[in-house]
Scaffold this motif. Structure first.
Motif, PDB file in Angstrom:
ATOM      1  N   GLY B 101      21.293 -11.293 -50.629  1.00 21.16           N
ATOM      2  CA  GLY B 101      21.703 -10.073 -50.527  1.00 21.16           C
ATOM      3  C   GLY B 101      23.212  -9.577 -50.578  1.00 21.16           C
ATOM      4  N   PHE B 102      24.070 -10.637 -49.771  1.00 24.01           N
ATOM      5  CA  PHE B 102      25.320 -10.405 -49.799  1.00 24.01           C
ATOM      6  C   PHE B 102      25.987 -10.836 -50.997  1.00 24.01           C
ATOM      7  CE2 PHE B 102      24.866 -10.555 -45.118  1.00 24.01           C
ATOM      8  CZ  PHE B 102      25.901  -9.515 -44.838  1.00 24.01           C
ATOM      9  N   ASP B 103      25.351 -11.844 -51.646  1.00 23.00           N
ATOM     10  CA  ASP B 103      26.025 -12.178 -53.009  1.00 23.00           C
ATOM     11  C   ASP B 103      25.647 -11.028 -54.111  1.00 23.00           C
ATOM     12  OD1 ASP B 103      26.839 -14.526 -51.841  1.00 23.00           O
ATOM     13  OD2 ASP B 103      25.401 -15.927 -52.988  1.00 23.00           O
ATOM     14  N   PHE B 104      24.643 -10.700 -53.918  1.00 18.20           N
ATOM     15  CA  PHE B 104      24.207  -9.245 -55.007  1.00 18.20           C
ATOM     16  C   PHE B 104      25.312  -8.351 -54.599  1.00 18.20           C
ATOM     17  CE2 PHE B 104      21.927  -5.671 -56.843  1.00 18.20           C
ATOM     18  CZ  PHE B 104      21.071  -6.495 -57.665  1.00 18.20           C
ATOM     19  N   TYR B 105      25.581  -7.972 -53.513  1.00 15.16           N
ATOM     20  CA  TYR B 105      26.652  -6.969 -53.070  1.00 15.16           C
ATOM     21  C   TYR B 105      27.776  -7.248 -53.606  1.00 15.16           C
ATOM     22  CZ  TYR B 105      30.482  -6.028 -50.176  1.00 15.16           C
ATOM     23  OH  TYR B 105      31.928  -5.582 -49.647  1.00 15.16           O
ATOM     24  N   SER B 106      28.278  -8.589 -53.412  1.00 19.18           N
ATOM     25  CA  SER B 106      29.591  -9.064 -54.015  1.00 19.18           C
ATOM     26  C   SER B 106      29.649  -8.786 -55.518  1.00 19.18           C
ATOM     27  CB  SER B 106      29.701 -10.578 -53.852  1.00 19.18           C
ATOM     28  OG  SER B 106      30.029 -10.759 -52.449  1.00 19.18           O
ATOM     29  N   TRP B 107      28.681  -9.138 -56.385  1.00 25.03           N
ATOM     30  CA  TRP B 107      28.556  -8.940 -57.673  1.00 25.03           C
ATOM     31  C   TRP B 107      28.622  -7.497 -58.030  1.00 25.03           C
ATOM     32  CZ3 TRP B 107      29.935 -10.949 -62.130  1.00 25.03           C
ATOM     33  CH2 TRP B 107      29.872 -12.166 -62.294  1.00 25.03           C
ATOM     34  N   LEU B 108      28.072  -6.452 -57.196  1.00 24.78           N
ATOM     35  CA  LEU B 108      28.094  -5.108 -57.621  1.00 24.78           C
ATOM     36  C   LEU B 108      29.496  -4.721 -57.177  1.00 24.78           C
ATOM     37  CD1 LEU B 108      24.836  -3.600 -55.928  1.00 24.78           C
ATOM     38  CD2 LEU B 108      25.090  -4.303 -58.190  1.00 24.78           C
ATOM     39  N   THR B 109      30.294  -5.129 -56.001  1.00 26.01           N
ATOM     40  CA  THR B 109      31.307  -4.661 -55.561  1.00 26.01           C
ATOM     41  C   THR B 109      32.507  -5.213 -56.888  1.00 26.01           C
ATOM     42  OG1 THR B 109      30.771  -5.070 -53.435  1.00 26.01           O
ATOM     43  CG2 THR B 109      33.447  -4.850 -54.040  1.00 26.01           C
ATOM     44  N   PHE B 110      32.375  -6.391 -57.438  1.00 23.59           N
ATOM     45  CA  PHE B 110      33.284  -6.918 -58.391  1.00 23.59           C
ATOM     46  C   PHE B 110      32.992  -6.181 -59.737  1.00 23.59           C
ATOM     47  CE2 PHE B 110      33.978  -9.758 -62.168  1.00 23.59           C
ATOM     48  CZ  PHE B 110      34.973 -10.373 -61.767  1.00 23.59           C
ATOM     49  N   ILE B 111      32.001  -5.681 -59.929  1.00 21.54           N
ATOM     50  CA  ILE B 111      31.598  -4.812 -61.171  1.00 21.54           C
ATOM     51  C   ILE B 111      32.157  -3.471 -61.076  1.00 21.54           C
ATOM     52  CG2 ILE B 111      30.047  -3.501 -62.414  1.00 21.54           C
ATOM     53  CD1 ILE B 111      28.412  -6.191 -62.038  1.00 21.54           C
ATOM     54  N   ALA B 112      32.382  -2.953 -59.894  1.00 27.32           N
ATOM     55  CA  ALA B 112      32.492  -1.557 -59.550  1.00 27.32           C
ATOM     56  C   ALA B 112      34.287  -1.548 -59.657  1.00 27.32           C
ATOM     57  CB  ALA B 112      32.184  -1.018 -58.442  1.00 27.32           C
ATOM     58  N   LEU B 113      34.834  -2.442 -59.017  1.00 24.15           N
ATOM     59  CA  LEU B 113      36.415  -2.653 -58.989  1.00 24.15           C
ATOM     60  C   LEU B 113      37.071  -2.991 -60.200  1.00 24.15           C
ATOM     61  CD1 LEU B 113      36.816  -4.045 -55.383  1.00 24.15           C
ATOM     62  CD2 LEU B 113      36.982  -1.763 -56.071  1.00 24.15           C
ATOM     63  N   ASN B 114      36.181  -3.886 -61.116  1.00 24.64           N
ATOM     64  CA  ASN B 114      36.876  -4.087 -62.306  1.00 24.64           C
ATOM     65  C   ASN B 114      36.375  -3.148 -63.508  1.00 24.64           C
ATOM     66  OD1 ASN B 114      38.596  -6.403 -61.876  1.00 24.64           O
ATOM     67  ND2 ASN B 114      36.635  -7.332 -60.707  1.00 24.64           N
ATOM     68  N   SER B 115      35.756  -2.250 -63.251  1.00 24.42           N
ATOM     69  CA  SER B 115      35.258  -1.209 -64.313  1.00 24.42           C
ATOM     70  C   SER B 115      36.386  -0.595 -64.841  1.00 24.42           C
ATOM     71  CB  SER B 115      34.149  -0.315 -63.838  1.00 24.42           C
ATOM     72  OG  SER B 115      33.037  -0.952 -63.651  1.00 24.42           O
ATOM     73  N   PRO B 116      36.481  -0.112 -66.058  1.00 19.82           N
ATOM     74  CA  PRO B 116      37.656   0.485 -66.631  1.00 19.82           C
ATOM     75  C   PRO B 116      38.241   1.505 -65.778  1.00 19.82           C
ATOM     76  CG  PRO B 116      36.238  -0.007 -68.342  1.00 19.82           C
ATOM     77  CD  PRO B 116      35.329  -0.237 -67.139  1.00 19.82           C
ATOM     78  N   ALA B 117      39.602   1.672 -65.368  1.00 19.78           N
ATOM     79  CA  ALA B 117      39.935   2.744 -64.656  1.00 19.78           C
ATOM     80  C   ALA B 117      39.591   4.270 -65.487  1.00 19.78           C
ATOM     81  CB  ALA B 117      41.534   2.747 -64.491  1.00 19.78           C
ATOM     82  N   ALA B 118      39.761   4.363 -66.508  1.00 21.72           N
ATOM     83  CA  ALA B 118      39.348   5.470 -67.320  1.00 21.72           C
ATOM     84  C   ALA B 118      38.094   5.934 -67.531  1.00 21.72           C
ATOM     85  CB  ALA B 118      40.126   5.406 -68.708  1.00 21.72           C
ATOM     86  N   ASN B 119      36.990   4.885 -67.348  1.00 16.73           N
ATOM     87  CA  ASN B 119      35.773   4.947 -67.369  1.00 16.73           C
ATOM     88  C   ASN B 119      34.750   4.211 -66.479  1.00 16.73           C
ATOM     89  OD1 ASN B 119      32.903   5.387 -68.099  1.00 16.73           O
ATOM     90  ND2 ASN B 119      33.300   4.575 -70.200  1.00 16.73           N
ATOM     91  N   ARG B 120      34.717   4.793 -65.339  1.00 12.29           N
ATOM     92  CA  ARG B 120      33.930   3.673 -64.496  1.00 12.29           C
ATOM     93  C   ARG B 120      32.518   3.110 -64.806  1.00 12.29           C
ATOM     94  NH1 ARG B 120      36.381   5.986 -58.589  1.00 12.29           N
ATOM     95  NH2 ARG B 120      38.330   6.612 -59.473  1.00 12.29           N
ATOM     96  N   LYS B 121      31.996   3.760 -65.542  1.00  8.10           N
ATOM     97  CA  LYS B 121      30.642   3.323 -66.061  1.00  8.10           C
ATOM     98  C   LYS B 121      30.815   2.568 -67.435  1.00  8.10           C
ATOM     99  CE  LYS B 121      28.041   7.256 -63.964  1.00  8.10           C
ATOM    100  NZ  LYS B 121      27.033   6.385 -63.401  1.00  8.10           N
ATOM    101  N   GLY B 122      31.904   2.253 -67.776  1.00  2.00           N
ATOM    102  CA  GLY B 122      32.249   1.483 -69.016  1.00  2.00           C
ATOM    103  C   GLY B 122      32.574   0.273 -68.990  1.00  2.00           C
ATOM    104  N   ILE B 123      32.116  -0.768 -67.995  1.00  2.00           N
ATOM    105  CA  ILE B 123      32.480  -2.016 -67.966  1.00  2.00           C
ATOM    106  C   ILE B 123      31.693  -2.849 -69.294  1.00  2.00           C
ATOM    107  CG2 ILE B 123      30.712  -2.962 -66.438  1.00  2.00           C
ATOM    108  CD1 ILE B 123      32.863  -4.726 -65.217  1.00  2.00           C
ATOM    109  N   ALA B 124      30.593  -2.267 -69.495  1.00  3.94           N
ATOM    110  CA  ALA B 124      29.942  -3.079 -70.721  1.00  3.94           C
ATOM    111  C   ALA B 124      30.765  -3.243 -72.348  1.00  3.94           C
ATOM    112  CB  ALA B 124      28.630  -2.357 -71.014  1.00  3.94           C
ATOM    113  N   THR B 125      31.717  -1.940 -72.188  1.00  6.42           N
ATOM    114  CA  THR B 125      32.591  -1.947 -73.371  1.00  6.42           C
ATOM    115  C   THR B 125      34.077  -2.257 -73.039  1.00  6.42           C
ATOM    116  OG1 THR B 125      32.729   0.355 -73.104  1.00  6.42           O
ATOM    117  CG2 THR B 125      31.049  -0.372 -74.516  1.00  6.42           C
TER     118      THR B 125
END
Lengths: 220, 525
Positions: B101-125
């Motif tokens: 559970g904590f590792d899953f939380y860590s991945w979500l946090t990593f993805i959120a913080l490293n998503s594009p500043a200009a488009n927080r839903k856009g890490i896939a691109t």
């Protein structure tokens, strides 16, 4: 692992032997748990004819019950549900590698008497094999060191000797050293290692219950 | 409000999206007059909720899938404000279930913080050089947001000057370059920027460059420091602060996803990317790097424009359930081999901090460089070389404690949904969390807990049994890897000793100078 000439563990072990003369069980306090294996009771125990090894998967729960009975420390403290240390695994493996037959016997006694710590303690003293291994386990939990059952027996056998016999022992691991329960019972910490908060020395120690019994959030 | 919640639950049922994730703050384009405020917190977790009306619940028999079917939901789910985990689940032991559970939380946090500043839903691109959410302030975007981060050295200013959110301090030697390129990140090097914790030494990559370290905090932490006058030594030592018990705000959420992320700090490690390096493999930024001042402080350190590739990433998050904070660590997959890979000969062709062609005799592992360690201006950010021009030393680093199999499995899953983005080149090393419940949530989770909710006198175990006991990033705690109590890296065991400059008002007064698991306050001037 290191051989130690530190006197404190030796004295603790000797005190366990001296309690051999005690007239009854002394598991009233946690410190007395060190001596909990010492009452002289003669109860027959069946020892397996063939040396076996304990199974860490199926026998761990029994080992926890046995350890609670021997040490007087709450099982959930020795082995929490969420156990980040896992020292019980280290101890189980250590005993299993050194005293496999006696360990199997001891666990059988523990399993057969799971509902009564006192009966468990009485019966494990029926033979020297289980009696002195039980003492080794007590010392293991409290001191994080291994005192071989044979050496503990020699200490009893030589108690009329003019000089105390030195008991060789081994610090099981750095982790075991830091996890010795004797420090928590003393509301203290081992030399060179502490989980206490910076500045703890300026305050009264936390209650003894916090160290050895309390397993739930305070206030719940 | 109740009507809106009912409508939303109905929609969830219709769509079959039982584990509806939180929305990021920029997710809603609908009219605010008809739509309730978007929840801030990501409530997704490793188990499918057992109660469709409460995403925080868990069905122990259903792991949340991490695959193509859930990719879009996970990659756009936003920042968790707190962990959601359970001791129940398919793993063999309660602690393994919680760790997942904590590792899953860590991945979500990593993805959120490293998503594009200009488009927080856009890490896939996102592209390797796409500015991330956490880099916004560093790159000159000073928006007022709990998910924006500021560098520590822009907060703890010379003379104890009060800092301003988003205001970059440009060293004199960097000013002309900054004037031409105002949006470059500025990294001001001090000893902690190249020397590892406890002054255990610098990390030198295979191209002879120093690895560079930087520390940042989010707006929540910044506000707490400013509001309590903790940005200067004088402020910390003031009579007013003699009774202060430093207590950064905790992240929390309710079942609707409303809440606040609370205090988050980040520590990053950068590898200087030379022209020969493949930039596409690293998230990277252009930066002006100001070298450390000379010991006499008489000369301005030189300032150089460098491309910095991300190789290490700590996230530290204080939550209501974990007042000892949650300690997450990621790394670039090419940093170092595990020691067992070395022993078995299963090595990649190259690593950032390990040379597979060098024998154990010639390149003993995990050694610190010969002293002196300070970068020398004439060598720029390269470690000094021998008289014949050959490298004097390159770090030969292995990972001493291998990743767990469960973490590797989770890494594979998340890397797969990150597709061909640069972020698939990063892996979770582990998440350290306080595991002893008698002290962990005492009393922060009690319904009527008094304010402040932190149990300040955390006895007898300050750290509440960190799980795992040891955790080290090969680029940030390189020389203290291992499993030896007191000697090896444990996030909480180390940071639990952090203190401030606070002093008693009068001699003999009881005072408390613990700084809530951060050494940041020690950097006040």
């Amino acid at each position: 692992m290191s051989k130690s000439t530190h006197r404190e563990p030796v004295q603790a072990a000797q005190s366990a032997v001296e309690d051999d003369h005690a007239s009854g069980l002394t598991r009233r306090t946690v410190l007395a748990g060190v001596a909990a294996t010492t009452a002289v009771v003669t109860v027959g125990v069946d020892t397996p004819a063939v040396a076996q090894r304990a199974n860490p998967d199926s026998d761990m729960e029994t080992f926890e019950q046995l350890s609670e009975a021997l040490t007087g420390i709450a099982r959930k403290k020795l082995a929490p549900d969420t156990d980040s240390i896992g020292i019980k695994h280290d101890y189980f493996k250590w005993i299993n590698e050194r005293e496999p037959a006696a360990f199997v016997s001891l666990l059988k006694i523990a399993k057969d008497n799971a509902n009564s710590s006192q009966a468990m303690i009485e019966k494990l003293q029926a033979t020297d094999d289980t009696k002195f291994l039980a003492r080794s386990i007590v010392l293991m939990w409290y001191l994080g060191s291994w005192y071989a059952p044979g050496d503990l027996k020699k200490l009893v056998d030589s108690r009329s000797a003019p000089k105390p016999v030195f008991i060789p022992h081994t610090v099981i691991s750095p982790k075991a050293y830091a996890q010795g329960w004797v420090w928590r019972v003393a509301q203290a910490h081992p030399m060179g290692y502490s989980d206490m908060q910076f500045g703890y020395w300026n305050r009264e120690p936390a209650p003894l219950d916090d160290f050895i019994i309390r397993t739930k959030v305070r206030g719940t | 409000m109740r009507q809106n919640r009912s409508s939303r639950v109905g929609l969830i049922n219709i769509l079959g999206l039982i584990a509806l994730a939180g929305w990021s703050q920029t997710s809603s384009a609908q009219s605010p007059t008809t739509t309730p405020a978007a929840p801030q917190c990501n409530l997704l977790h490793d188990l499918v909720p057992s109660d469709p009306t409460d995403p925080r619940t868990s069905d122990p028999n259903k792991l949340t899938p991490v695959d193509a079917t859930t990719k879009d939901k996970i990659l756009t789910s936003g920042l968790p404000c707190a962990e959601i985990q359970s001791d129940k689940g398919p793993a063999k032991t309660p602690i393994e279930n919680r760790q997942r559970g904590f590792d899953f939380y860590s991945w979500l946090t990593f993805i959120a913080l490293n998503s594009p500043a200009a488009n927080r839903k856009g890490i896939a691109t996102s592209q390797p050089d796409t500015p991330t959410v956490w880099e916004r302030a560093s790159l000159g975007r000073a928006d007022d947001d709990s998910q924006n981060f500021m560098q520590l050295l822009d907060i703890m200013l010379p003379g104890g000057v009060k800092p301003e959110w988003g205001k970059k301090v440009v060293p004199p030697a960097c000013q002309s370059q900054h004037a031409l390129k105002p949006n470059l990140m500025i990294v001001k090097m001090i000893e902690e920027s190249f020397n590892q914790p406890f002054k255990t030494g610098p990390l030198i990559d295979q191209r002879n460059n120093y690895a560079i370290f930087d520390i940042l905090m989010n707006k929540v932490m910044f506000n707490y420091i400013v509001d309590n006058n903790l940005y200067s030594q004088a402020g910390q030592m003031s009579d007013k602060n003699s009774a202060l018990r430093v207590d950064f705000p905790s992240g929390h959420h309710d079942q609707s996803g409303n809440g606040d992320p609370g205090a988050i700090m980040i520590k990053v490690s950068w590898k200087i990317l030379d022209p020969e390096d493949d930039k596409s493999k690293f998230h990277h930024v252009q930066a002006l790097v100001a070298m450390p001042s000379s010991p006499d402080q008489q000369s301005d350190p030189p300032c150089m424009e460098k491309t910095l590739g991300l190789v290490g990433f700590h996230i530290v998050h204080k939550t209501a359930g974990r007042p000892q904070w949650i300690w997450t660590s990621f790394e670039h997959v090419d940093n170092v081999p595990e020691q067992k890979d070395v022993d078995s000969g299963k090595l990649r062709s190259s690593y950032n901090f390990y040379d597979p062609s060098c024998s154990a005799a010639d390149c003993p592992v995990n050694q610190t460089p010969p002293r002196p360690w300070d970068p020398e201006p004439e060598n720029a950010l390269k470690f000094r070389v021998r008289a014949d021009g050959k490298f004097l030393f390159n770090s030969q680093i292995t990972r001493v404690v291998p990743l767990t199999e469960a973490t590797k499995v989770m890494n594979d899953q998340f890397q797969s949904i990150l597709g061909n983005t640069v972020w698939k080149n990063y892996m979770l090393i582990g998440t350290q969390w306080p595991s002893a419940f008698p002290c962990t949530a005492d009393p922060s989770l009690l319904p009527n807990a008094p304010i402040p909710k932190t149990d300040f006198e955390k006895q007898p175990d300050m750290n509440c049994a960190p799980a795992p006991t040891f955790l080290a990033n090969s680029t940030l705690e390189t020389f203290s890897q291992g499993e030896i109590p007191q000697a090896s890296s444990s996030c909480m065991a180390c940071h639990g000793n952090a203190t401030s400059y606070q002093r008693p008002k009068s001699l003999g007064d009881t005072y408390f100078n613990q700084s809530d698991f951060t050494f940041m306050l020690e950097k006040a001037r």
